[in-house]
Design an enzyme around this catalytic site. Structure first.
Site, short mmCIF file in Angstrom:
data_model
loop_
_atom_site.label_atom_id
_atom_site.label_comp_id
_atom_site.label_asym_id
_atom_site.label_seq_id
_atom_site.Cartn_x
_atom_site.Cartn_y
_atom_site.Cartn_z
CG ASP A 191 -0.20 0.06 2.55
OD1 ASP A 191 0.84 -0.62 2.67
OD2 ASP A 191 -0.65 0.78 3.46
CD GLU A 206 4.16 0.49 7.02
OE1 GLU A 206 4.88 0.72 8.00
OE2 GLU A 206 3.89 1.36 6.16
ZN LIG Z 1 6.86 1.97 4.14
#
Ligand SMILES: [Zn+2]
Length: 359
Positions: free
Chosen positions: A74, A129
């Site tokens: 992401d 994340e």
């Molecule tokens: Zn990163």
């Protein structure tokens, strides 16, 4: 319809551009996870698993050691910086170029081009994340399928400017409460002031000498700081409560319990009524003396640096797997509108990893 295939025969720099042009802000990773899964399933030397929008692939050659190469797929929200742009100096611009699609491209290239590595490999591509920890894909895999993350050594290809960054410091936030007795401020001697009672806490913080321990050859640097103070009832009231919020960044030779105990100890005689743990993430030992890690550092060269911020390497550490950050991006450029990466660094990172895994 847009092309949704990933060609792993592209060089790592071109593949990075392709990944950047495949938008995947946190929460919207599914099409990219699908494309990664499809590309990896076409490789006969890999076993591929999927959990949500997390894709895990591994070799099973019966090697003596297993190494994990992990990266999040992401990005932070796009800031008018997609599609990517390659300039005449070989710099690739765009959201995720640095953090961390260049690292993901290196993972994919190693997966595709090193069918018989000298160490068994596990490739982890995970989602979410860049958002709150509860959504983190690596956290979900660790909870539901910890056996997928088993290994001797893990490399997170987060931006580290092509240098090895070992371990990470823990971070503990605690609330230190002092109390007093309310009274009208016109007759302050009738009460006792909780804000004044916090003075010994502040004095102790101001004179605190932080440790700089050397662990596996890396010098960490702790810090104990007030990051907030709250107190006060009204402009004419002696306050009966004050809370000092303290953040302790600690080296990874302390456990989470030891870190909490240390804060209690530092302020033991400061009149604190109550200590409350507000937020806590443990550190991660660098593990650079592990044979796989030592061989890695030897192969990639340079001088390893300590990681001061908290990163997902500590999730591996919690599973007993030493871990480092090693990625081509410059961490100072992550999340910026003018995020970019030098394509030469991407190719160099791929080559160094390939060398380590094939020599
Ligand atoms: Zn990163």
């Amino acid at each position: 319809m847009a092309d949704t295939s990933l060609d792993l025969a592209l060089d790592a720099a071109t593949l990075t551009a392709r990944l950047v042009d495949f938008p995947s802000e946190s929460g919207t990773e599914k099409p990219l996870a699908d494309a990664i899964e499809t590309a990896l399933r076409a490789l006969p030397h890999l076993t591929v698993d999927r959990y949500g929008n997390n894709v895990i692939a591994r070799t099973d050659l019966g090697r003596a050691e297993r190494v994990i190469l992990a990266g999040h797929i992401d990005t932070v929200p796009i800031a008018g910086n997609v599609p990517s742009r390659l300039d005449e100096d070989g710099v690739l611009w765009g959201c995720g170029t640095c953090d961390m699609k260049s690292g993901v491209a290196v993972q994919l290239r190693i997966a595709a081009t090193v069918p018989a590595p000298n160490r068994d490999l596990t490739f982890v591509f995970y989602d979410n994340e860049e958002v709150e920890a509860e959504r983190n894909g690596l956290r979900h895999i660790a909870a539901a399928r910890p056996e997928w993350l088993a290994g001797d050594f893990a490399i997170l290809l987060e931006p580290s400017d092509g240098e090895v960054e070992g371990g990470c410091q823990g971070t503990l936030r605690m609330l230190l409460r002092t109390t007093g007795e309310r009274a009208h401020s016109a007759r302050s001697w009738m009460g006792s002031n909780a804000i004044h009672a916090a003075a010994p806490v502040l004095a102790r913080l101001a004179s605190y000498e932080a440790r700089r321990p050397v662990i596996d050859g890396l010098e960490y640097h702790e810090g104990l700081n007030a990051v907030g103070v709250s107190g006060g009832v009204a402009g004419n009231v002696i306050p009966d409560e004050c809370v000092v919020t303290v953040n302790f960044r600690y080296a990874p030779d302390r456990t989470e319990e030891e870190a909490i105990a240390h804060v209690h100890e530092v302020f033991a005689d400061c009149g604190v009524e109550e200590f409350v743990v507000d937020d806590h993430s443990g550190g991660a030992l660098p593990g650079l003396s592990h044979p796989a890690a030592a061989a890695f550092i030897e192969a990639v060269g340079g001088t390893p640096r300590p990681k001061f911020g908290w990163t997902d390497v500590s999730r591996f550490s919690a599973l007993g797997v030493p871990a480092v950050n090693y990625g081509p991006g410059n961490p100072h450029l992550a999340h910026k509108r003018d995020e970019r990466v030098e394509t030469a660094k991407i190719l160099a990172g791929e080559e160094r990893l390939r060398k380590w895994l094939t020599v």
